[in-house]
Design a protein around this motif. Structure first.
Motif, PDB file in Angstrom:
ATOM      1  N   GLY A  33      -0.055   1.779 -10.923  1.00 17.00           N
ATOM      2  CA  GLY A  33       0.906   2.808 -11.305  1.00 17.00           C
ATOM      3  C   GLY A  33       2.342   2.426 -11.049  1.00 17.00           C
ATOM      4  N   GLU A  34       3.073   3.366 -10.502  1.00 20.97           N
ATOM      5  CA  GLU A  34       4.502   3.177 -10.264  1.00 20.97           C
ATOM      6  C   GLU A  34       4.800   2.505  -8.930  1.00 20.97           C
ATOM      7  OE1 GLU A  34       6.629   6.806 -10.756  1.00 20.97           O
ATOM      8  OE2 GLU A  34       5.800   7.172 -12.740  1.00 20.97           O
ATOM      9  N   ASN A  35       3.782   2.047  -8.221  1.00 20.11           N
ATOM     10  CA  ASN A  35       4.005   1.414  -6.926  1.00 20.11           C
ATOM     11  C   ASN A  35       4.939   0.216  -7.039  1.00 20.11           C
ATOM     12  OD1 ASN A  35       2.376   2.893  -4.943  1.00 20.11           O
ATOM     13  ND2 ASN A  35       0.669   2.305  -6.258  1.00 20.11           N
ATOM     14  N   VAL A  36       4.741  -0.607  -8.059  1.00 18.21           N
ATOM     15  CA  VAL A  36       5.575  -1.793  -8.236  1.00 18.21           C
ATOM     16  C   VAL A  36       7.020  -1.377  -8.501  1.00 18.21           C
ATOM     17  CG1 VAL A  36       5.995  -3.825  -9.690  1.00 18.21           C
ATOM     18  CG2 VAL A  36       3.648  -3.222  -9.031  1.00 18.21           C
ATOM     19  N   GLU A  37       7.208  -0.413  -9.372  1.00 18.25           N
ATOM     20  CA  GLU A  37       8.550   0.058  -9.707  1.00 18.25           C
ATOM     21  C   GLU A  37       9.262   0.633  -8.478  1.00 18.25           C
ATOM     22  OE1 GLU A  37      10.523   3.579 -12.388  1.00 18.25           O
ATOM     23  OE2 GLU A  37       8.679   2.644 -13.143  1.00 18.25           O
ATOM     24  N   LEU A  38       8.538   1.388  -7.668  1.00 16.74           N
ATOM     25  CA  LEU A  38       9.130   1.965  -6.461  1.00 16.74           C
ATOM     26  C   LEU A  38       9.647   0.877  -5.524  1.00 16.74           C
ATOM     27  CD1 LEU A  38       6.655   4.867  -5.614  1.00 16.74           C
ATOM     28  CD2 LEU A  38       9.048   5.095  -6.277  1.00 16.74           C
ATOM     29  N   ASN A  41      12.693  -0.939  -7.127  1.00 12.58           N
ATOM     30  CA  ASN A  41      13.899  -0.105  -7.164  1.00 12.58           C
ATOM     31  C   ASN A  41      14.685  -0.136  -5.859  1.00 12.58           C
ATOM     32  OD1 ASN A  41      13.392   0.647  -9.778  1.00 12.58           O
ATOM     33  ND2 ASN A  41      12.691   2.706  -9.285  1.00 12.58           N
ATOM     34  N   ILE A  42      14.004  -0.348  -4.752  1.00 12.19           N
ATOM     35  CA  ILE A  42      14.718  -0.377  -3.477  1.00 12.19           C
ATOM     36  C   ILE A  42      15.004  -1.801  -3.017  1.00 12.19           C
ATOM     37  CG2 ILE A  42      14.002   1.903  -2.714  1.00 12.19           C
ATOM     38  CD1 ILE A  42      11.806   0.694  -1.084  1.00 12.19           C
ATOM     39  N   GLY A  43      14.626  -2.773  -3.844  1.00 17.26           N
ATOM     40  CA  GLY A  43      14.992  -4.155  -3.575  1.00 17.26           C
ATOM     41  C   GLY A  43      14.083  -4.923  -2.643  1.00 17.26           C
ATOM     42  N   TYR A  44      12.908  -4.416  -2.373  1.00 18.89           N
ATOM     43  CA  TYR A  44      11.970  -5.132  -1.504  1.00 18.89           C
ATOM     44  C   TYR A  44      11.134  -6.100  -2.333  1.00 18.89           C
ATOM     45  CZ  TYR A  44      12.900  -1.780   2.275  1.00 18.89           C
ATOM     46  OH  TYR A  44      13.479  -1.016   3.251  1.00 18.89           O
ATOM     47  N   PRO A  45      10.696  -7.194  -1.730  1.00 18.07           N
ATOM     48  CA  PRO A  45       9.809  -8.119  -2.453  1.00 18.07           C
ATOM     49  C   PRO A  45       8.422  -7.488  -2.634  1.00 18.07           C
ATOM     50  CG  PRO A  45      10.078  -8.836  -0.179  1.00 18.07           C
ATOM     51  CD  PRO A  45      11.003  -7.668  -0.375  1.00 18.07           C
ATOM     52  N   LEU A  46       7.739  -7.873  -3.702  1.00 20.06           N
ATOM     53  CA  LEU A  46       6.442  -7.259  -4.015  1.00 20.06           C
ATOM     54  C   LEU A  46       5.371  -7.532  -2.964  1.00 20.06           C
ATOM     55  CD1 LEU A  46       6.132  -7.628  -7.884  1.00 20.06           C
ATOM     56  CD2 LEU A  46       6.751  -5.629  -6.537  1.00 20.06           C
ATOM     57  N   TYR A  47       5.481  -8.638  -2.227  1.00 19.54           N
ATOM     58  CA  TYR A  47       4.450  -8.924  -1.230  1.00 19.54           C
ATOM     59  C   TYR A  47       4.415  -7.873  -0.123  1.00 19.54           C
ATOM     60  CZ  TYR A  47       8.098 -10.987   1.745  1.00 19.54           C
ATOM     61  OH  TYR A  47       9.204 -11.196   2.509  1.00 19.54           O
ATOM     62  N   ILE A  48       5.489  -7.108   0.029  1.00 19.57           N
ATOM     63  CA  ILE A  48       5.501  -6.060   1.056  1.00 19.57           C
ATOM     64  C   ILE A  48       4.432  -5.011   0.766  1.00 19.57           C
ATOM     65  CG2 ILE A  48       7.193  -4.458   0.052  1.00 19.57           C
ATOM     66  CD1 ILE A  48       7.285  -5.527   3.677  1.00 19.57           C
ATOM     67  N   MET A  49       4.040  -4.885  -0.502  1.00 23.66           N
ATOM     68  CA  MET A  49       2.993  -3.921  -0.860  1.00 23.66           C
ATOM     69  C   MET A  49       1.678  -4.255  -0.184  1.00 23.66           C
ATOM     70  SD  MET A  49       3.921  -3.373  -4.868  1.00 23.66           S
ATOM     71  CE  MET A  49       2.630  -2.172  -5.132  1.00 23.66           C
ATOM     72  N   ASN A  50       1.380  -5.535  -0.047  1.00 24.30           N
ATOM     73  CA  ASN A  50       0.145  -5.936   0.633  1.00 24.30           C
ATOM     74  C   ASN A  50       0.177  -5.554   2.109  1.00 24.30           C
ATOM     75  OD1 ASN A  50      -0.880  -7.138  -1.719  1.00 24.30           O
ATOM     76  ND2 ASN A  50       0.185  -9.037  -1.280  1.00 24.30           N
ATOM     77  N   ILE A  51       1.335  -5.727   2.731  1.00 20.41           N
ATOM     78  CA  ILE A  51       1.476  -5.395   4.143  1.00 20.41           C
ATOM     79  C   ILE A  51       1.384  -3.882   4.341  1.00 20.41           C
ATOM     80  CG2 ILE A  51       3.057  -5.476   6.116  1.00 20.41           C
ATOM     81  CD1 ILE A  51       4.189  -8.093   4.826  1.00 20.41           C
ATOM     82  N   ALA A  86      10.196   4.677   4.677  1.00 18.28           N
ATOM     83  CA  ALA A  86      10.143   4.730   3.210  1.00 18.28           C
ATOM     84  C   ALA A  86      11.159   5.729   2.674  1.00 18.28           C
ATOM     85  CB  ALA A  86       8.734   5.096   2.750  1.00 18.28           C
ATOM     86  N   ALA A  87      11.218   6.898   3.284  1.00 13.88           N
ATOM     87  CA  ALA A  87      12.176   7.917   2.837  1.00 13.88           C
ATOM     88  C   ALA A  87      13.610   7.407   2.987  1.00 13.88           C
ATOM     89  CB  ALA A  87      11.978   9.211   3.627  1.00 13.88           C
ATOM     90  N   LEU A  88      13.912   6.796   4.120  1.00 11.17           N
ATOM     91  CA  LEU A  88      15.250   6.271   4.338  1.00 11.17           C
ATOM     92  C   LEU A  88      15.569   5.118   3.384  1.00 11.17           C
ATOM     93  CD1 LEU A  88      15.422   6.397   8.225  1.00 11.17           C
ATOM     94  CD2 LEU A  88      16.792   7.731   6.612  1.00 11.17           C
ATOM     95  N   SER A  89      14.599   4.257   3.125  1.00 10.81           N
ATOM     96  CA  SER A  89      14.816   3.150   2.188  1.00 10.81           C
ATOM     97  C   SER A  89      15.187   3.669   0.807  1.00 10.81           C
ATOM     98  CB  SER A  89      13.565   2.269   2.094  1.00 10.81           C
ATOM     99  OG  SER A  89      13.337   1.604   3.300  1.00 10.81           O
ATOM    100  N   HIS A  90      14.475   4.675   0.351  1.00  5.31           N
ATOM    101  CA  HIS A  90      14.788   5.255  -0.960  1.00  5.31           C
ATOM    102  C   HIS A  90      16.158   5.932  -0.941  1.00  5.31           C
ATOM    103  CE1 HIS A  90      11.134   4.401  -3.160  1.00  5.31           C
ATOM    104  NE2 HIS A  90      10.440   4.708  -2.066  1.00  5.31           N
ATOM    105  N   ALA A  91      16.473   6.617   0.149  1.00  3.92           N
ATOM    106  CA  ALA A  91      17.768   7.300   0.246  1.00  3.92           C
ATOM    107  C   ALA A  91      18.914   6.287   0.247  1.00  3.92           C
ATOM    108  CB  ALA A  91      17.815   8.165   1.500  1.00  3.92           C
ATOM    109  N   PHE A  92      18.797   5.230   1.057  1.00  3.31           N
ATOM    110  CA  PHE A  92      19.865   4.230   1.133  1.00  3.31           C
ATOM    111  C   PHE A  92      20.036   3.464  -0.173  1.00  3.31           C
ATOM    112  CE2 PHE A  92      19.067   3.961   5.963  1.00  3.31           C
ATOM    113  CZ  PHE A  92      19.921   5.035   6.184  1.00  3.31           C
ATOM    114  N   GLY A  97      14.393   9.572  -7.179  1.00  7.76           N
ATOM    115  CA  GLY A  97      13.307  10.014  -8.046  1.00  7.76           C
ATOM    116  C   GLY A  97      13.598  11.393  -8.600  1.00  7.76           C
ATOM    117  N   THR A  98      12.671  11.907  -9.362  1.00 13.81           N
ATOM    118  CA  THR A  98      12.819  13.236  -9.950  1.00 13.81           C
ATOM    119  C   THR A  98      12.834  14.295  -8.859  1.00 13.81           C
ATOM    120  OG1 THR A  98      11.610  12.450 -11.881  1.00 13.81           O
ATOM    121  CG2 THR A  98      11.857  14.837 -11.642  1.00 13.81           C
ATOM    122  N   SER A  99      13.908  15.040  -8.781  1.00  9.28           N
ATOM    123  CA  SER A  99      14.083  16.124  -7.794  1.00  9.28           C
ATOM    124  C   SER A  99      13.896  15.646  -6.352  1.00  9.28           C
ATOM    125  CB  SER A  99      13.125  17.281  -8.095  1.00  9.28           C
ATOM    126  OG  SER A  99      13.354  17.789  -9.384  1.00  9.28           O
ATOM    127  N   GLY A 100      14.228  14.399  -6.065  1.00  8.93           N
ATOM    128  CA  GLY A 100      14.117  13.872  -4.705  1.00  8.93           C
ATOM    129  C   GLY A 100      12.706  13.508  -4.288  1.00  8.93           C
TER     130      GLY A 100
END
Length: 151
Positions: A33-38, A41-51, A86-92, A97-100
């Motif tokens: 889904g949108e996991n990759v896009e998320l 969007n915040i500039g993290y490398p994709l391998y962080i998803m595995n961690i 995660a919340a702070l990463s998206h905020a910074f 996203g839609t309606s926060g």
């Protein structure tokens, strides 16, 4: 709230929390889904998803399985830091996203995590910092009398 009501509330909150975290972790590990896009969007490398996905699944296992109270405390703390981070990463990154939603959802998971921790039964509590000191003293006296052997 009685002991039975608290136990029911614990399992309702914890079950919802565990299923949510498990599905989120699996989604990150499988890059669904949108996991990759998320993450992008915040500039993290994709391998962080595995961690992150792995940590979420391990935390769910630690929280749900009986025993290991110290591991449960670490899992609760880890999920709290993971979700607030995660919340702070998206905020910074100004990725609200839609309606926060990108900030509200991780904070909701953090709140479920806190609720599960606060409602957990005595058998899943590591220490006694929050318990009544008089009750601790009574339990200690009881344990001392039970463990004494006759001479």
């Amino acid at each position: 709230m009685g002991a039975k009501g608290k136990r029911i509330a614990y399992w309702i909150v914890t079950s919802f929390f565990a299923v949510s975290m498990l599905l989120s972790g699996l989604g990150q590990l499988m890059k669904l889904g949108e996991n990759v896009e998320l993450i992008e969007n915040i500039g993290y490398p994709l391998y962080i998803m595995n961690i992150l996905g792995g940590w979420k699944i391990l935390a769910v296992i630690a929280i749900v399985l009986p025993g290991f109270p110290r591991l449960k405390e670490w899992a609760y703390a880890g999920v709290f830091f993971l979700m607030t981070g995660a919340a702070l990463s998206h905020a910074f990154a100004s990725d609200y996203g839609t309606s926060g939603f990108n900030i509200i959802l991780p904070l909701f998971y953090a709140a479920l995590n806190i609720a599960s921790w606060a409602l957990r039964p005595e058998s899943r509590v590591l220490g006694s910092l929050l318990r009544d000191p008089e009750k601790r003293a009574q339990e200690q006296r009881f344990n001392n009398t039970v463990t004494r052997t006759p001479k």
